[in-house]
Design a protein around this motif. Structure first.
Motif, PDB file in Angstrom:
ATOM      1  N   THR A  25       0.827  -1.200   0.000  1.00  0.00           N
ATOM      2  CA  THR A  25       0.000   0.000   0.000  1.00  0.00           C
ATOM      3  C   THR A  25       0.863   1.253   0.000  1.00  0.00           C
ATOM      4  O   THR A  25       0.616   2.191  -0.760  1.00  0.00           O
ATOM      5  CB  THR A  25      -0.945  -0.011   1.221  1.00  0.00           C
ATOM      6  OG1 THR A  25      -1.763  -1.184   1.141  1.00  0.00           O
ATOM      7  CG2 THR A  25      -1.829   1.209   1.247  1.00  0.00           C
ATOM      8  N   PHE A  26       1.897   1.266   0.847  1.00  0.00           N
ATOM      9  CA  PHE A  26       2.797   2.411   0.871  1.00  0.00           C
ATOM     10  C   PHE A  26       3.529   2.541  -0.462  1.00  0.00           C
ATOM     11  O   PHE A  26       3.649   3.645  -1.008  1.00  0.00           O
ATOM     12  CB  PHE A  26       3.796   2.299   2.022  1.00  0.00           C
ATOM     13  CG  PHE A  26       4.685   3.505   2.124  1.00  0.00           C
ATOM     14  CD1 PHE A  26       4.298   4.600   2.868  1.00  0.00           C
ATOM     15  CD2 PHE A  26       5.903   3.542   1.463  1.00  0.00           C
ATOM     16  CE1 PHE A  26       5.111   5.725   2.956  1.00  0.00           C
ATOM     17  CE2 PHE A  26       6.711   4.657   1.538  1.00  0.00           C
ATOM     18  CZ  PHE A  26       6.308   5.753   2.294  1.00  0.00           C
ATOM     19  N   ARG A  29       1.410   4.143  -3.137  1.00  0.00           N
ATOM     20  CA  ARG A  29       1.324   5.586  -2.924  1.00  0.00           C
ATOM     21  C   ARG A  29       2.634   6.282  -3.313  1.00  0.00           C
ATOM     22  O   ARG A  29       2.619   7.343  -3.931  1.00  0.00           O
ATOM     23  CB  ARG A  29       0.985   5.887  -1.464  1.00  0.00           C
ATOM     24  CG  ARG A  29      -0.444   5.550  -1.107  1.00  0.00           C
ATOM     25  CD  ARG A  29      -0.756   5.984   0.323  1.00  0.00           C
ATOM     26  NE  ARG A  29      -2.189   5.931   0.540  1.00  0.00           N
ATOM     27  CZ  ARG A  29      -2.799   5.136   1.402  1.00  0.00           C
ATOM     28  NH1 ARG A  29      -2.084   4.319   2.165  1.00  0.00           N
ATOM     29  NH2 ARG A  29      -4.101   5.146   1.524  1.00  0.00           N
ATOM     30  N   GLY A 110       4.013  12.113   4.820  1.00  0.00           N
ATOM     31  CA  GLY A 110       2.570  12.205   4.595  1.00  0.00           C
ATOM     32  C   GLY A 110       1.980  10.892   4.101  1.00  0.00           C
ATOM     33  O   GLY A 110       0.898  10.479   4.543  1.00  0.00           O
ATOM     34  N   LEU A 111       2.694  10.227   3.204  1.00  0.00           N
ATOM     35  CA  LEU A 111       2.225   8.934   2.696  1.00  0.00           C
ATOM     36  C   LEU A 111       2.204   7.886   3.804  1.00  0.00           C
ATOM     37  O   LEU A 111       1.302   7.044   3.862  1.00  0.00           O
ATOM     38  CB  LEU A 111       3.113   8.462   1.545  1.00  0.00           C
ATOM     39  CG  LEU A 111       3.129   9.342   0.294  1.00  0.00           C
ATOM     40  CD1 LEU A 111       4.124   8.799  -0.721  1.00  0.00           C
ATOM     41  CD2 LEU A 111       1.743   9.468  -0.310  1.00  0.00           C
ATOM     42  N   VAL A 113       1.712   8.517   7.009  1.00  0.00           N
ATOM     43  CA  VAL A 113       0.556   8.830   7.866  1.00  0.00           C
ATOM     44  C   VAL A 113      -0.727   8.283   7.238  1.00  0.00           C
ATOM     45  O   VAL A 113      -1.553   7.654   7.916  1.00  0.00           O
ATOM     46  CB  VAL A 113       0.462  10.359   8.103  1.00  0.00           C
ATOM     47  CG1 VAL A 113      -0.876  10.735   8.729  1.00  0.00           C
ATOM     48  CG2 VAL A 113       1.608  10.824   8.986  1.00  0.00           C
ATOM     49  N   GLU A 114      -0.892   8.491   5.927  1.00  0.00           N
ATOM     50  CA  GLU A 114      -2.078   7.981   5.233  1.00  0.00           C
ATOM     51  C   GLU A 114      -2.156   6.463   5.315  1.00  0.00           C
ATOM     52  O   GLU A 114      -3.227   5.899   5.562  1.00  0.00           O
ATOM     53  CB  GLU A 114      -2.043   8.388   3.757  1.00  0.00           C
ATOM     54  CG  GLU A 114      -2.238   9.847   3.486  1.00  0.00           C
ATOM     55  CD  GLU A 114      -2.015  10.184   2.012  1.00  0.00           C
ATOM     56  OE1 GLU A 114      -1.994   9.260   1.164  1.00  0.00           O
ATOM     57  OE2 GLU A 114      -1.860  11.379   1.718  1.00  0.00           O
ATOM     58  N   THR A 115      -1.023   5.818   5.108  1.00  0.00           N
ATOM     59  CA  THR A 115      -0.990   4.351   5.106  1.00  0.00           C
ATOM     60  C   THR A 115      -1.292   3.801   6.492  1.00  0.00           C
ATOM     61  O   THR A 115      -2.063   2.849   6.643  1.00  0.00           O
ATOM     62  CB  THR A 115       0.371   3.851   4.592  1.00  0.00           C
ATOM     63  OG1 THR A 115       0.611   4.400   3.300  1.00  0.00           O
ATOM     64  CG2 THR A 115       0.400   2.328   4.515  1.00  0.00           C
ATOM     65  N   ARG A 116      -0.702   4.411   7.521  1.00  0.00           N
ATOM     66  CA  ARG A 116      -0.985   3.960   8.892  1.00  0.00           C
ATOM     67  C   ARG A 116      -2.438   4.195   9.262  1.00  0.00           C
ATOM     68  O   ARG A 116      -3.063   3.349   9.922  1.00  0.00           O
ATOM     69  CB  ARG A 116      -0.055   4.657   9.882  1.00  0.00           C
ATOM     70  CG  ARG A 116       1.350   4.107   9.885  1.00  0.00           C
ATOM     71  CD  ARG A 116       2.162   4.627  11.059  1.00  0.00           C
ATOM     72  NE  ARG A 116       2.296   6.069  11.087  1.00  0.00           N
ATOM     73  CZ  ARG A 116       3.306   6.748  10.547  1.00  0.00           C
ATOM     74  NH1 ARG A 116       4.281   6.099   9.940  1.00  0.00           N
ATOM     75  NH2 ARG A 116       3.352   8.057  10.636  1.00  0.00           N
ATOM     76  N   ALA A 117      -3.002   5.309   8.839  1.00  0.00           N
ATOM     77  CA  ALA A 117      -4.410   5.592   9.143  1.00  0.00           C
ATOM     78  C   ALA A 117      -5.301   4.513   8.533  1.00  0.00           C
ATOM     79  O   ALA A 117      -6.247   4.037   9.177  1.00  0.00           O
ATOM     80  CB  ALA A 117      -4.805   6.971   8.625  1.00  0.00           C
ATOM     81  N   GLN A 118      -4.986   4.117   7.313  1.00  0.00           N
ATOM     82  CA  GLN A 118      -5.759   3.048   6.673  1.00  0.00           C
ATOM     83  C   GLN A 118      -5.559   1.730   7.411  1.00  0.00           C
ATOM     84  O   GLN A 118      -6.511   1.011   7.691  1.00  0.00           O
ATOM     85  CB  GLN A 118      -5.347   2.908   5.210  1.00  0.00           C
ATOM     86  CG  GLN A 118      -6.107   1.807   4.481  1.00  0.00           C
ATOM     87  CD  GLN A 118      -5.664   1.647   3.037  1.00  0.00           C
ATOM     88  OE1 GLN A 118      -4.840   2.408   2.518  1.00  0.00           O
ATOM     89  NE2 GLN A 118      -6.203   0.650   2.374  1.00  0.00           N
ATOM     90  N   ALA A 121      -7.265   1.725  10.978  1.00  0.00           N
ATOM     91  CA  ALA A 121      -8.670   2.146  11.059  1.00  0.00           C
ATOM     92  C   ALA A 121      -9.451   1.154  11.913  1.00  0.00           C
ATOM     93  O   ALA A 121      -9.315  -0.065  11.774  1.00  0.00           O
ATOM     94  CB  ALA A 121      -9.278   2.235   9.660  1.00  0.00           C
TER      95      ALA A 121
END
Length: 145
Positions: A25-26, A29, A110-111, A113-118, A121
């Protein structure tokens, strides 16, 4: 005993698959911004430990020194890293980030942070801390070879 062994085997596969999906996923991105896994790993590691010898950096990344040399050549051509002679050992170089690496590192952050948030979740802070502690213990167990 079989029940524990089956659970441990299932957990091992879950850990492997979760880590693979996290990387994939990372990577997806990062690729959208022209960054490969090999490149972001070098930049990310140097952001945490700048000035490593090339051999130390290869060890941290768990890659062959020749593979790292090719990555560093590309990153150096792009102006993101520089190799400086080691003042204590003329045979080796130390690797440093340049100021041009800053935007790439900001993007990578930033990428991440987005990946960890996903990935996290639906987990609350206590569950994340518990998972971190458990995985840390597993890592320590495996690192004691």
């Amino acid at each position: 005993m079989t029940r524990i062994s089956d659970s441990a085997a299932a957990l091992s596969f879950e850990l492997h698959n979760a880590a693979r999906l996290l990387r994939r996923t990372f990577d997806r991105r990062a690729r959208a911004h022209g960054l490969s896994r090999a490149r972001w790993q070098v930049l990310w590691t140097l952001a945490r430990e700048e000035g490593l010898k090339q051999s130390e950096l290869a060890d941290r990344l768990d890659i062959a020194p020749i593979s790292l040399t090719r990555q560093l050549d590309k990153l150096e051509q792009e102006g993101l890293v520089e190799r400086r002679p080691d003042p204590a050992d003329r045979r080796c170089f130390r690797v440093f980030l340049t100021t041009a690496a800053g935007p790439a590192l900001d993007l990578l952050g930033g990428l991440a942070v987005e990946t960890r948030a996903q990935a996290f979740a639906g987990l609350d802070a206590a569950e994340v801390r518990q998972l971190q502690g458990l995985l840390g213990r597993i890592r320590e167990n495996l690192g004691n070879d």
